[in-house]
Motif scaffolding. Structure first.
Motif, PDB file in Angstrom:
ATOM      1  N   ASN A 103       0.817  -1.207   0.000  1.00  0.00           N
ATOM      2  CA  ASN A 103       0.000   0.000   0.000  1.00  0.00           C
ATOM      3  C   ASN A 103       0.856   1.264   0.000  1.00  0.00           C
ATOM      4  O   ASN A 103       0.440   2.303  -0.521  1.00  0.00           O
ATOM      5  CB  ASN A 103      -0.917   0.015   1.230  1.00  0.00           C
ATOM      6  CG  ASN A 103      -1.890  -1.140   1.234  1.00  0.00           C
ATOM      7  OD1 ASN A 103      -2.657  -1.331   0.311  1.00  0.00           O
ATOM      8  ND2 ASN A 103      -1.856  -1.937   2.306  1.00  0.00           N
ATOM      9  N   GLY A 104       2.047   1.172   0.576  1.00  0.00           N
ATOM     10  CA  GLY A 104       2.931   2.323   0.641  1.00  0.00           C
ATOM     11  C   GLY A 104       3.482   2.755  -0.699  1.00  0.00           C
ATOM     12  O   GLY A 104       4.091   3.833  -0.802  1.00  0.00           O
ATOM     13  N   THR A 105       3.273   1.955  -1.739  1.00  0.00           N
ATOM     14  CA  THR A 105       3.764   2.326  -3.072  1.00  0.00           C
ATOM     15  C   THR A 105       2.757   3.171  -3.845  1.00  0.00           C
ATOM     16  O   THR A 105       3.078   3.666  -4.929  1.00  0.00           O
ATOM     17  CB  THR A 105       4.096   1.069  -3.905  1.00  0.00           C
ATOM     18  OG1 THR A 105       2.884   0.358  -4.213  1.00  0.00           O
ATOM     19  CG2 THR A 105       5.042   0.142  -3.149  1.00  0.00           C
ATOM     20  N   VAL A 106       1.562   3.346  -3.292  1.00  0.00           N
ATOM     21  CA  VAL A 106       0.524   4.103  -4.011  1.00  0.00           C
ATOM     22  C   VAL A 106       0.710   5.584  -3.707  1.00  0.00           C
ATOM     23  O   VAL A 106      -0.046   6.202  -2.952  1.00  0.00           O
ATOM     24  CB  VAL A 106      -0.885   3.621  -3.622  1.00  0.00           C
ATOM     25  CG1 VAL A 106      -1.952   4.314  -4.466  1.00  0.00           C
ATOM     26  CG2 VAL A 106      -1.004   2.112  -3.783  1.00  0.00           C
ATOM     27  N   THR A 107       1.734   6.176  -4.315  1.00  0.00           N
ATOM     28  CA  THR A 107       2.083   7.576  -4.056  1.00  0.00           C
ATOM     29  C   THR A 107       1.593   8.524  -5.139  1.00  0.00           C
ATOM     30  O   THR A 107       1.706   9.744  -4.996  1.00  0.00           O
ATOM     31  CB  THR A 107       3.605   7.725  -3.928  1.00  0.00           C
ATOM     32  OG1 THR A 107       4.221   7.227  -5.122  1.00  0.00           O
ATOM     33  CG2 THR A 107       4.125   6.933  -2.728  1.00  0.00           C
TER      34      THR A 107
ATOM     35  N   LEU B 243     -16.058   8.761  -5.518  1.00  0.00           N
ATOM     36  CA  LEU B 243     -14.731   8.229  -5.216  1.00  0.00           C
ATOM     37  C   LEU B 243     -14.600   8.106  -3.716  1.00  0.00           C
ATOM     38  O   LEU B 243     -14.785   9.081  -2.979  1.00  0.00           O
ATOM     39  CB  LEU B 243     -13.645   9.153  -5.758  1.00  0.00           C
ATOM     40  CG  LEU B 243     -12.197   8.826  -5.338  1.00  0.00           C
ATOM     41  CD1 LEU B 243     -11.740   7.507  -5.949  1.00  0.00           C
ATOM     42  CD2 LEU B 243     -11.253   9.964  -5.733  1.00  0.00           C
ATOM     43  N   LEU B 244     -14.280   6.898  -3.251  1.00  0.00           N
ATOM     44  CA  LEU B 244     -14.040   6.646  -1.830  1.00  0.00           C
ATOM     45  C   LEU B 244     -12.538   6.636  -1.554  1.00  0.00           C
ATOM     46  O   LEU B 244     -11.775   5.961  -2.245  1.00  0.00           O
ATOM     47  CB  LEU B 244     -14.643   5.298  -1.424  1.00  0.00           C
ATOM     48  CG  LEU B 244     -16.156   5.263  -1.199  1.00  0.00           C
ATOM     49  CD1 LEU B 244     -16.633   3.813  -1.069  1.00  0.00           C
ATOM     50  CD2 LEU B 244     -16.532   6.051   0.043  1.00  0.00           C
ATOM     51  N   LEU B 245     -12.138   7.370  -0.516  1.00  0.00           N
ATOM     52  CA  LEU B 245     -10.731   7.481  -0.140  1.00  0.00           C
ATOM     53  C   LEU B 245     -10.579   7.273   1.358  1.00  0.00           C
ATOM     54  O   LEU B 245     -11.480   7.573   2.139  1.00  0.00           O
ATOM     55  CB  LEU B 245     -10.182   8.870  -0.497  1.00  0.00           C
ATOM     56  CG  LEU B 245     -10.181   9.257  -1.972  1.00  0.00           C
ATOM     57  CD1 LEU B 245      -9.894  10.750  -2.117  1.00  0.00           C
ATOM     58  CD2 LEU B 245      -9.155   8.441  -2.746  1.00  0.00           C
ATOM     59  N   GLN B 246      -9.404   6.758   1.769  1.00  0.00           N
ATOM     60  CA  GLN B 246      -9.026   6.599   3.169  1.00  0.00           C
ATOM     61  C   GLN B 246      -7.546   6.949   3.264  1.00  0.00           C
ATOM     62  O   GLN B 246      -6.975   7.407   2.290  1.00  0.00           O
ATOM     63  CB  GLN B 246      -9.274   5.175   3.667  1.00  0.00           C
ATOM     64  CG  GLN B 246     -10.502   4.475   3.081  1.00  0.00           C
ATOM     65  CD  GLN B 246     -10.212   3.978   1.667  1.00  0.00           C
ATOM     66  OE1 GLN B 246      -9.086   3.579   1.369  1.00  0.00           O
ATOM     67  NE2 GLN B 246     -11.212   4.024   0.793  1.00  0.00           N
ATOM     68  N   LEU B 247      -6.920   6.704   4.417  1.00  0.00           N
ATOM     69  CA  LEU B 247      -5.536   7.132   4.614  1.00  0.00           C
ATOM     70  C   LEU B 247      -4.595   5.986   4.956  1.00  0.00           C
ATOM     71  O   LEU B 247      -3.585   6.197   5.624  1.00  0.00           O
ATOM     72  CB  LEU B 247      -5.477   8.207   5.706  1.00  0.00           C
ATOM     73  CG  LEU B 247      -6.265   9.484   5.404  1.00  0.00           C
ATOM     74  CD1 LEU B 247      -6.196  10.435   6.594  1.00  0.00           C
ATOM     75  CD2 LEU B 247      -5.761  10.170   4.139  1.00  0.00           C
ATOM     76  N   GLU B 248      -4.892   4.771   4.480  1.00  0.00           N
ATOM     77  CA  GLU B 248      -3.958   3.657   4.653  1.00  0.00           C
ATOM     78  C   GLU B 248      -3.016   3.523   3.455  1.00  0.00           C
ATOM     79  O   GLU B 248      -2.233   2.582   3.393  1.00  0.00           O
ATOM     80  CB  GLU B 248      -4.711   2.353   4.893  1.00  0.00           C
ATOM     81  CG  GLU B 248      -5.315   2.271   6.282  1.00  0.00           C
ATOM     82  CD  GLU B 248      -5.965   0.940   6.590  1.00  0.00           C
ATOM     83  OE1 GLU B 248      -6.241   0.687   7.778  1.00  0.00           O
ATOM     84  OE2 GLU B 248      -6.220   0.139   5.656  1.00  0.00           O
ATOM     85  N   VAL B 249      -3.104   4.455   2.500  1.00  0.00           N
ATOM     86  CA  VAL B 249      -2.104   4.603   1.451  1.00  0.00           C
ATOM     87  C   VAL B 249      -1.530   6.004   1.607  1.00  0.00           C
ATOM     88  O   VAL B 249      -2.114   6.848   2.297  1.00  0.00           O
ATOM     89  CB  VAL B 249      -2.689   4.388   0.037  1.00  0.00           C
ATOM     90  CG1 VAL B 249      -3.237   2.979  -0.103  1.00  0.00           C
ATOM     91  CG2 VAL B 249      -3.755   5.420  -0.286  1.00  0.00           C
ATOM     92  N   PRO B 250      -0.371   6.302   1.010  1.00  0.00           N
ATOM     93  CA  PRO B 250       0.243   7.616   1.212  1.00  0.00           C
ATOM     94  C   PRO B 250      -0.676   8.774   0.834  1.00  0.00           C
ATOM     95  O   PRO B 250      -1.436   8.700  -0.132  1.00  0.00           O
ATOM     96  CB  PRO B 250       1.480   7.554   0.311  1.00  0.00           C
ATOM     97  CG  PRO B 250       1.835   6.104   0.270  1.00  0.00           C
ATOM     98  CD  PRO B 250       0.514   5.395   0.253  1.00  0.00           C
TER      99      PRO B 250
END
Length: 315
Positions: A116-120, A136-143
């Motif tokens: 998940n950390g590569t989704v920058t 569009l649904l967004l959260q903060l478990e990706v950068p």
């Protein structure tokens, strides 16, 4: 808006490693658990599953590793009818969430982001997919950089953006400026505003940065506020919780579908609350998420109960 809403999700896909215990351990303490499960999860994937089961066409943007966890996650999403063409496979191991669930249904979670950390940033095809969506649904478990890129793409194309600010962290002004509906729980709202004991005041503070806010209040329901209306509290259905893991994601995914279908905010919140109530009565995160027929039945039952409780009502 299409007859069947199209929901795009950019977010995390984790393998949940879940231990069930009578009481969660304190610092330095060892306890014996009664069960262990490995369950597909991650806030992004969970919200995608919730939206798909609620009746939407759903597309997932994110990343998994080139490993067994990644293959299982992709398969689970596809089994739920979620389009995964833009779910990347990378060499970094798939993200994991280490979850302890106690007998009261409470949980504590440690997330290892991994892939998940590569989704920058957005990859080829991502913006076109977002542009085709109703929400569009967004959260903060990706950068945050990746979340910001997606939110700004949605804004360019007039797509409604719903952001769950979890895990709680400071949010760049540019991200808030590209967010239509902010969806924190009361702890996240407090972290964002510094207001710890008054969700209404926290909501008012957040409205200086985003046009609409829904603060989830657990068993007390949810609070909606916008710049144009007075705050509205929608009560939660009172149930006995078995496992609250994934309840917020169930609420978010279902709410997105209801709003994309053109329902009023109070009706959408009530429908999402019914879905969340069903989910907490079952173990697991994505595994506990209800299907549309179940949600409709629960919502109808709840409405009937409210009518029966009115003074002078007859059964």
């Amino acid at each position: 808006m299409s007859p069947t809403p199209h929901i795009a999700v950019l977010g995390s896909a984790n393998m949940d490693l879940v231990a069930y215990v009578a009481k969660a351990p304190q610092r330095g303490e060892t306890v014996t658990g009664r069960e262990f499960r490995t369950v597909p999860g991650g806030k992004g994937a969970n919200q995608a599953v919730a939206a798909a089961r609620a009746g939407a066409t759903v597309s997932m943007i994110g990343a998994v590793g080139n490993d067994a966890h990644g293959a299982r996650l992709r398969s689970a999403l596809e089994h739920s009818g979620i389009e995964t063409d833009l779910l990347r496979t990378v060499e970094t191991p798939t993200g994991t969430a280490h979850i302890v669930v106690d007998d009261e249904g409470g949980n504590a979670i440690v997330v290892i982001p991994g892939a998940n950390g590569t989704v920058t940033a957005l990859a080829p095809g991502d913006e076109g997919l977002i542009a085709s969506a109703d929400a569009l649904l967004l959260q903060l478990e990706v950068p945050v950089d990746g979340v910001l890129a997606a939110a700004q793409a949605a804004r360019r194309h007039g797509v409604r953006t719903i952001l769950t600010p979890a895990p709680a962290q400071p949010l760049p002004p540019e991200l808030l400026a590209a967010t239509d509906l902010l969806l924190p729980n009361e702890h996240e709202a407090a972290a964002l505003t510094g207001i710890t004991d008054d969700p209404r005041a926290a909501a008012r503070a957040l409205l200086s940065q985003v046009p609409e806010v829904v603060i989830t209040l657990g068993s007390r329901g949810s609070l909606y506020a916008s710049r144009d209306t007075e705050p509205v509290v929608v009560p939660a259905r009172q149930v006995t919780a078995v496992d609250t893991t994934g309840a917020g994601d169930t609420f978010a995914g279902t709410l997105a579908v209801a709003l994309a279908e053109g329902n009023s905010v109070p009706d959408a919140l009530g429908w999402a609350s019914s879905a969340a109530a069903l989910s907490v009565q079952r173990p697991g995160a994505s595994a506990s998420m209800p299907y549309r027929k179940e949600i409709d039945k629960e919502a109808t039952t709840e409405t009937d109960a409210e009518i029966d409780a009115e003074p002078g009502a007859t059964s």
